[in-house]
Design an enzyme around this catalytic site. Structure first.
Site, PDB file in Angstrom:
ATOM      1  N   ILE A  82       0.834  -1.215   0.000  1.00  0.00           N
ATOM      2  CA  ILE A  82       0.000   0.000   0.000  1.00  0.00           C
ATOM      3  C   ILE A  82       0.869   1.267   0.000  1.00  0.00           C
ATOM      4  CG2 ILE A  82      -0.232   0.339   2.512  1.00  0.00           C
ATOM      5  CD1 ILE A  82      -3.296   0.589   2.009  1.00  0.00           C
ATOM      6  N   GLY A 107      11.553  -2.988  12.429  1.00  0.00           N
ATOM      7  CA  GLY A 107      10.390  -2.199  12.038  1.00  0.00           C
ATOM      8  C   GLY A 107       9.233  -3.021  11.511  1.00  0.00           C
ATOM      9  N   HIS A 110       5.789 -11.901   6.171  1.00  0.00           N
ATOM     10  CA  HIS A 110       5.690 -11.423   4.783  1.00  0.00           C
ATOM     11  C   HIS A 110       7.070 -11.117   4.236  1.00  0.00           C
ATOM     12  CE1 HIS A 110       5.186  -8.011   7.556  1.00  0.00           C
ATOM     13  NE2 HIS A 110       5.820  -7.263   6.657  1.00  0.00           N
ATOM     14  N   HIS A 135       9.037  -8.866   1.453  1.00  0.00           N
ATOM     15  CA  HIS A 135       8.944  -7.717   0.551  1.00  0.00           C
ATOM     16  C   HIS A 135       9.780  -8.046  -0.681  1.00  0.00           C
ATOM     17  CE1 HIS A 135       7.602  -4.640   3.662  1.00  0.00           C
ATOM     18  NE2 HIS A 135       8.113  -5.553   4.464  1.00  0.00           N
TER      19      HIS A 135
HETATM   20  P1  DGP Z   1       6.689  -4.472   7.691  1.00  0.00           P
HETATM   21  O1  DGP Z   1       7.255  -3.172   8.173  1.00  0.00           O
HETATM   22  O2  DGP Z   1       7.802  -5.406   7.208  1.00  0.00           O
HETATM   23  O3  DGP Z   1       5.767  -5.119   8.695  1.00  0.00           O
HETATM   24  O4  DGP Z   1       5.848  -4.112   6.402  1.00  0.00           O
HETATM   25  C1  DGP Z   1       4.458  -4.091   6.363  1.00  0.00           C
HETATM   26  C2  DGP Z   1       4.064  -3.559   5.005  1.00  0.00           C
HETATM   27  O5  DGP Z   1       2.691  -3.804   4.829  1.00  0.00           O
HETATM   28  C3  DGP Z   1       4.288  -2.065   4.807  1.00  0.00           C
HETATM   29  O6  DGP Z   1       5.226  -1.873   3.756  1.00  0.00           O
HETATM   30  C4  DGP Z   1       2.925  -1.514   4.418  1.00  0.00           C
HETATM   31  C5  DGP Z   1       2.136  -2.751   4.077  1.00  0.00           C
HETATM   32  N1  DGP Z   1       0.724  -2.698   4.435  1.00  0.00           N
HETATM   33  C6  DGP Z   1       0.217  -2.453   5.665  1.00  0.00           C
HETATM   34  N2  DGP Z   1      -1.120  -2.511   5.626  1.00  0.00           N
HETATM   35  C7  DGP Z   1      -1.461  -2.793   4.350  1.00  0.00           C
HETATM   36  C8  DGP Z   1      -2.697  -2.999   3.685  1.00  0.00           C
HETATM   37  O7  DGP Z   1      -3.790  -2.923   4.254  1.00  0.00           O
HETATM   38  N3  DGP Z   1      -2.649  -3.275   2.355  1.00  0.00           N
HETATM   39  C9  DGP Z   1      -1.455  -3.371   1.679  1.00  0.00           C
HETATM   40  N4  DGP Z   1      -1.505  -3.656   0.382  1.00  0.00           N
HETATM   41  N5  DGP Z   1      -0.270  -3.224   2.279  1.00  0.00           N
HETATM   42  C10 DGP Z   1      -0.275  -2.921   3.593  1.00  0.00           C
END
Ligand code: DGP
Length: 110
Positions: free
Chosen positions: A29, A89, A96, A98
């Site tokens: 997002i 962070g 997940h 990235h």
């Molecule tokens: P981390 O910091 O590694 O936990 O990354 C979490 C990621 O998840 C961050 O880059 C933003 C993404 N994210 C959080 N909420 C949502 C969501 O509702 N939808 C999407 N597509 N991504 C999200």
């Protein structure tokens, strides 16, 4: 239920790029690169530290390799990142990966 489990269930919309019975991939997002895709196991695991079934990692990497080719970043290069816990962070408590690419990425990360 965590945010990513809600995305898997379809309760929260996402821009899906890949789905099978074990893995879901969708666009971040808040993208940090032209290609920024999150690749997650459908079975909930909080963090990499909690992971017991290591076959999940093979499934995720197979999907990331496929997506990188489809997104056209396999040749130029990409980065795969897993954040675990506070110092890294990690914001979402669902394992997940990235997948980042589409531009030159600095190293080391901040
Ligand atoms: P981390 O910091 O590694 O936990 O990354 C979490 C990621 O998840 C961050 O880059 C933003 C993404 N994210 C959080 N909420 C949502 C969501 O509702 N939808 C999407 N597509 N991504 C999200």
């Amino acid at each position: 239920m965590c945010i990513f489990c809600k995305i898997i269930k379809g309760d929260i919309p996402s821009k899906k790029v890949y789905e099978d019975e074990k893995v879901l991939a969708f666009r971040d997002i808040d993208p940090k690169a032209p290609v920024h895709i999150l690749v997650i196991p459908k079975q909930h695991v909080d963090t990499v530290d909690q992971l017991e079934d290591m076959s999940v990692v093979a499934d995720l990497f197979a999907v990331m390799k496929k997506i990188a080719a489809e997104e056209g970043i396999a040749g130029s290069g990409y980065r795969i990142v897993v954040n675990h816990g506070k110092n890294a962070g990690q914001a979402v408590p669902h394992l997940h990966f990235h997948l980042l690419g589409g531009r030159e990425l600095s190293w080391p990360p901040g």
